[in-house]
Design a protein around this motif. Structure first.
Motif, short mmCIF file in Angstrom:
data_model
loop_
_atom_site.label_atom_id
_atom_site.label_comp_id
_atom_site.label_asym_id
_atom_site.label_seq_id
_atom_site.Cartn_x
_atom_site.Cartn_y
_atom_site.Cartn_z
N ASP A 508 -43.42 9.28 0.26
CA ASP A 508 -42.03 10.36 0.47
C ASP A 508 -40.89 9.92 1.42
N VAL A 509 -40.18 8.90 0.93
CA VAL A 509 -39.43 8.08 1.69
C VAL A 509 -38.07 8.59 1.86
N VAL A 510 -37.59 8.81 3.69
CA VAL A 510 -36.33 9.26 3.65
C VAL A 510 -35.74 7.36 4.76
N ASN A 511 -34.48 6.38 4.08
CA ASN A 511 -34.53 5.46 4.07
C ASN A 511 -33.34 5.13 4.71
N GLU A 580 -33.37 9.21 -0.03
CA GLU A 580 -34.67 9.96 -0.27
C GLU A 580 -34.71 9.56 -1.34
N ALA A 581 -35.96 9.02 -1.16
CA ALA A 581 -37.20 8.00 -2.77
C ALA A 581 -38.31 8.87 -3.04
N LEU A 582 -39.15 8.53 -4.03
CA LEU A 582 -40.07 9.41 -3.66
C LEU A 582 -40.88 8.33 -4.71
N ARG A 600 -38.09 16.81 -5.60
CA ARG A 600 -38.13 17.48 -4.79
C ARG A 600 -37.90 19.25 -5.18
N CYS A 601 -38.82 20.35 -4.98
CA CYS A 601 -38.34 21.45 -5.16
C CYS A 601 -38.53 22.03 -3.60
N ALA A 602 -38.25 24.18 -4.10
CA ALA A 602 -38.28 24.83 -2.63
C ALA A 602 -39.75 24.61 -2.13
N ASP A 603 -40.37 24.63 -3.04
CA ASP A 603 -41.93 24.55 -2.38
C ASP A 603 -42.63 23.43 -2.34
N LEU A 619 -48.44 20.29 -6.85
CA LEU A 619 -47.90 20.20 -5.31
C LEU A 619 -47.93 19.89 -3.95
N TRP A 620 -47.23 19.56 -3.44
CA TRP A 620 -47.70 18.57 -2.59
C TRP A 620 -46.74 18.95 -1.76
#
Length: 629
Positions: A508-511, A580-582, A600-603, A619-620
């Motif tokens: 899970d990356v925020v670039n 934002e990338a997965l 990405r989801c609410a949970d 689900l992580w």
């Protein structure tokens, strides 16, 4: 000059002292003889011992910097001359590693030439390696003289400790009854051993005031051995009390609440555990009380050693850990000899021998949180699966590498992803490469390391990196981690073993800087080829993230100093990353994997794929939960 009058609490002539020692140490000597006689019944053990002893007879030593092959070191050995570039060479030479093989060969065969060579080396060392002055309390001066922060010398304090609890101690007991051990030779050896004990008592606590380094373990164990083996010395009682006190401090300072040694290297941890076993053995032999804290630390440390052994019977080579079983086979047997059972080591007996397990121990997952390490395994057989995920920055010390969130992986009893080990401690391009993120299974931004490599033992400033949580449910063992060394960019990683034969890595990356993202996977063998979906060897397929490019790079791992074995790395590149990338990578040792996706989801983050057409979904939510849904 130091004389027996200075050393002994009661006056004795050299002849009387030698006779006294022969009477008192007869039991230890006979015990060693019995062990050698029993081991000598094994032809391969005998052949290997005599091969090594004969190499030492010709002054051929295998040391750091000798290229993985024995090298002529002089006749007698040039104790003060660094014949190769590697500074570890001189330290290794001055441990006198020849003493064990030569003395055992002497007791096995009765051939006096081995004893003559062993004693000649010790006496020559004493003559040409005088002790530096230690009559000061200044830490800077003492570190220079005895921790070799500038000059490399035979008198690094670590080597003094190793000589007194290992090489010289064994030689002394083995050769004590030879006619070569004359009163004059005995007195010369005693004077040097006493001098080394003085240095250990005075210098070591000043260099290691916090008792927080594996060197201090070695040094205080040397002092303990000297004090119990030579009770006639004036200072023996004082040194015995000091060494036991400081060894307990080592246990308390170095063994974390979860059991790992604070340097975070399974190999160095194993060395410290072996020393803890040695303390118990020595205390028992001398009818001394075993402190409760020592027993508690052994129990915790044993658990770490066992949980960091892979199904293939070797330690996870994290940091500067070598690619081997380390001390685990020895620790397994010594636990049995000391405590009458194998304890937790019973779980790994099938991995280091052909011994069947006494029961079917369940697998599971462990979080060594203080060290930032997670280990998981499907079970305890040679066909099981295992992974270890590590993230702990700022790193504890120079034995660590530039590899936050790297992992190692074994699937169905085959090592798939490896750490390369160290190859060398000598500063230079090779050391830098083996510690680099691209030589591990890491993600990088812009081709930059997460923090600066300064020198072999020194890194630049670092930011927070840690493991998050562990998760276990039916068919799932998982753990996650994060680090901020590429700030303002963010990176979180999930490693999950699903149903034993599938391993999933979700990044899970925020670039925020928009830099190229590159992922490396250091494979254990060179037998990998590129496929349309990633890479594969004969048994395992790797499915790489969609929208990236990938290739193979030649690489290597190092089972021991100066030795390299070819491997391959998978290099995955995203030249046009989203902010934002997965990235999801899946390793499968069985069925085909299709329809890999993540969103990405609410949970949290939903990760799904099909295994042989059957849907699997995780689900992580970082640090909180990971489950199969």
């Amino acid at each position: 000059m130091l004389t027996l009058d200075h050393i002994l609490s009661s006056p004795m002539s050299a002849e009387e002292y030698l006779q006294s020692q022969r009477e008192r140490l007869r039991g230890k000597h006979d015990g060693i003889c019995r062990e050698i006689k029993e081991s000598g019944k094994n032809p391969s053990w005998r052949e290997d011992l005599l091969r090594r002893a004969d190499l030492f007879m010709r002054n051929m030593y295998l040391l750091p910097g000798t290229g993985g092959k024995p090298m002529f070191v002089g006749d007698p050995p040039a104790w003060n001359v660094r014949l190769v570039h590697d500074e570890e060479y001189l330290w290794g030479l001055n441990r006198l590693p020849e003493q064990g093989p030569l003395c055992r060969a002497y007791l096995l065969t009765g051939e006096k030439k081995y004893a003559e060579k062993a004693l000649a080396n010790i006496l020559n060392w004493i003559e040409v390696c005088p002790c530096p002055d230690f009559g000061t309390d200044d830490p800077v001066t003492l570190r220079r003289r005895f921790n070799n922060t500038v000059d490399i010398s035979p008198w690094r304090i670590l080597e003094a400790g190793i000589r007194l609890f290992d090489s010289w101690r064994n030689a002394y007991i083995c050769l004590l009854y030879s006619d070569l051990m004359t009163p004059e030779v005995h007195e010369t050896m005693i004077r040097s051993m006493h001098e080394q004990a003085q240095v250990l008592s005075h210098v070591s606590p000043i260099i290691w005031p916090n008792a927080d380094h594996n060197h201090f373990f070695h040094e205080m164990l040397g002092l303990l051995c000297a004090s119990v083996d030579h009770p006639e010395w004036k200072q023996s009682a004082q040194w015995q009390e000091q060494s036991i006190r400081e060894l307990i401090r080592c246990c308390q300072a170095q063994i974390t609440p979860e059991g790992g040694q604070l340097e975070g290297c399974p190999g160095y941890h194993g060395g410290c555990l072996t020393m803890m076993f040695s303390i118990v053995k020595i205390l028992r032999e001398n009818s001394l009380e075993i402190p409760a804290v020592l027993s508690e630390c052994i129990n915790k440390a044993s658990q770490y050693s066992v949980w960091t052994m892979k199904p293939t019977g070797i330690l996870a080579s994290v940091g500067d850990t070598g690619i081997s079983a380390g001390n685990l086979p020895h620790q397994t047997e010594i636990h049995h000899s000391l405590f009458g059972d194998y304890g937790i080591f019973d779980r790994i007996r099938p991995l280091i021998s052909d011994t069947p397990p006494t029961e079917d121990f369940p697998g599971g997952i462990m979080h060594f949180r203080t060290l930032g390490q997670i280990t998981a395994r499907s079970g305890w057989t040679k066909d099981d699966s295992f992974f270890m995920l590590c993230c702990n920055t700022p790193v504890p010390n120079g034995h660590s590498h530039q590899d936050p969130m790297s992992f190692v992986l074994t699937l169905n009893g085959r090592d798939i992803v490896t750490d390369p080990s160290s190859c060398t401690y000598q500063d230079g391009d090779k050391r830098k490469l083996y510690k680099s993120p691209e030589y591990h299974s890491c993600l990088t931004f812009g081709g930059r390391p997460p923090f600066e490599y300064v020198s072999t033992w020194v890194f630049g400033p670092q930011k927070e990196g840690k493991t998050g949580s562990i998760y276990s449910c039916d068919g799932l063992l998982a753990g996650d981690a994060m680090h901020m060394n590429y700030e303002p960019n963010e990176h979180r990683r999930l490693c999950a073993l699903v149903d034993k034969d599938v391993f999933l890595v979700a990044d899970d990356v925020v670039n925020k800087t928009g830099e190229t993202v590159r992922m490396y996977f250091h494979m254990d063998t060179p037998d990998w080829t590129i496929t349309d979906t990633g890479a594969a060897d004969e048994f395992t397929s790797v499915y790489l993230p969609a929208g990236t490019e990938w290739s193979l790079a030649d690489s290597s791992k190092s089972p021991r100093s100066d030795v390299e074995i070819p491997t391959r790395r998978i290099v995955v590149t995203d030249e046009n990353p989203a902010e934002e990338a997965l990235y999801v990578t899946v390793f499968s040792a069985s069925a085909d994997i299709t329809d890999i996706s993540a969103c990405r989801c609410a949970d949290g983050i939903r990760i799904s794929y099909r295994k042989a057409g059957v849907p699997v979904c995780l689900l992580w939510k970082y640090g909180i939960s990971c489950e199969k849904i």
